[in-house]
Design an enzyme around this catalytic site. Structure first.
Site, PDB file in Angstrom:
ATOM      1  N   TYR A 227      -1.623   0.955  10.713  1.00 25.88           N
ATOM      2  CA  TYR A 227      -1.779   0.217   9.455  1.00 25.88           C
ATOM      3  C   TYR A 227      -0.590   0.494   8.529  1.00 25.88           C
ATOM      4  CZ  TYR A 227      -3.601  -0.806   4.764  1.00 25.88           C
ATOM      5  OH  TYR A 227      -3.765  -1.268   3.478  1.00 25.88           O
TER       6      TYR A 227
ATOM      7  N   SER B  57       0.842  -1.194   0.000  1.00 22.67           N
ATOM      8  CA  SER B  57       0.000   0.000   0.000  1.00 22.67           C
ATOM      9  C   SER B  57       0.878   1.246   0.000  1.00 22.67           C
ATOM     10  CB  SER B  57      -0.896   0.027   1.240  1.00 22.67           C
ATOM     11  OG  SER B  57      -1.554   1.277   1.379  1.00 22.67           O
TER      12      SER B  57
END
Length: 251
Positions: free
Chosen positions: A157, A144
């Site tokens: 995250y 990501s």
């Protein structure tokens, strides 16, 4: 083995209900992939995902898999490779967590880290070893852009994805020359179940767009894929912004 056009004939999807993973499977099935293993926690969702791919003409099998149950990874994932070669492994599991809640609940934060990083390291190494033993195949790892630089809004995250990204890059270097191809995919904000209710970020994308980029990256044997491609330049710039300035940016 991949066919004459370079398309994988078999796919192992780690995270069998992942929207990006299933979009990729659909796209590959339309281009000659015939055998798909969906690895995930047994659930009505996993069964429905398998049925949806069978309806497209694929031979689909489900495999019990829990990212947190690392003790079982070698046995359960290794068994798949004893049934025949796997041309492509797509590591697509992960959880976003809730930043505000997880900051106040360390155990919840640890669950995010263990799922996104520790579980991925375990499953990734098991699959990489099996691919190397068969002498060919691709391991595609969904990272990501959140891992490129920690943001106040989602640093738990983001840090887990940063670890995963670094692991996948190193694994790719370790496997260079073995016949195994490792590709890291860095999507931006993806409109999906996981991001429902969140404010949409600029350059948002879709599971289908990520799937298209994955397929193109496989054909090119890319090592890193950004989705959309413009994020490469954006993140290159953001990486060099001084922290005192970065923490004031609306990102």
């Amino acid at each position: 083995m991949k066919d004459a056009f370079g398309a994988p004939q078999s796919l192992l999807l780690l995270g069998g209900t992942s929207e990006i993973g299933l979009a990729t499977a659909r796209r590959l099935i339309a281009r000659r992939t015939r055998t798909v293993w969906l690895a995930g926690r047994p659930s009505p969702g996993l069964a429905a995902a398998a049925d949806s791919l069978r309806a497209l003409g694929a031979d689909v099998r489900t495999v019990p898999f829990d990212a947190l149950d690392t003790d079982a990874h070698e046995e359960r994932l290794g068994k798949i490779f004893t049934e025949g070669d796997v041309d492509m492994v797509l590591l697509a599991f992960g959880i976003l967590g809730d930043q505000a809640h997880d900051e106040a609940d360390p155990l919840a934060a640890v669950r995010v880290a263990q799922t996104n990083y520790t579980g991925a390291v375990s499953a990734g190494l098991v699959c990489a070893g099996a691919l190397q033993a068969q002498g060919h195949g691709s391991l595609v790892v969904l990272s990501s852009v959140a891992g490129e630089r920690a943001r106040r809004a989602n640093f738990i995250y983001g840090s887990s994805k940063a670890g995963l990204d670094a692991f996948a890059q190193g694994l790719g270097d370790a496997l260079h020359g073995t016949g195994v191809h490792v590709m890291v995919v860095r999507p931006g904000f993806v409109r999906s179940r996981m991001t429902t209710g969140l404010e949409e970020a600029p350059l948002a994308t879709t599971p289908e767009a990520v799937a298209t980029a994955i397929e193109l990256g496989l054909r090119r044997r890319s090592e890193t894929v950004w989705v959309p491609g413009a994020l490469r330049m954006v993140m290159s710039a953001l990486r060099h912004v001084p922290r005192a300035v970065f923490r004031r940016l609306p990102v």
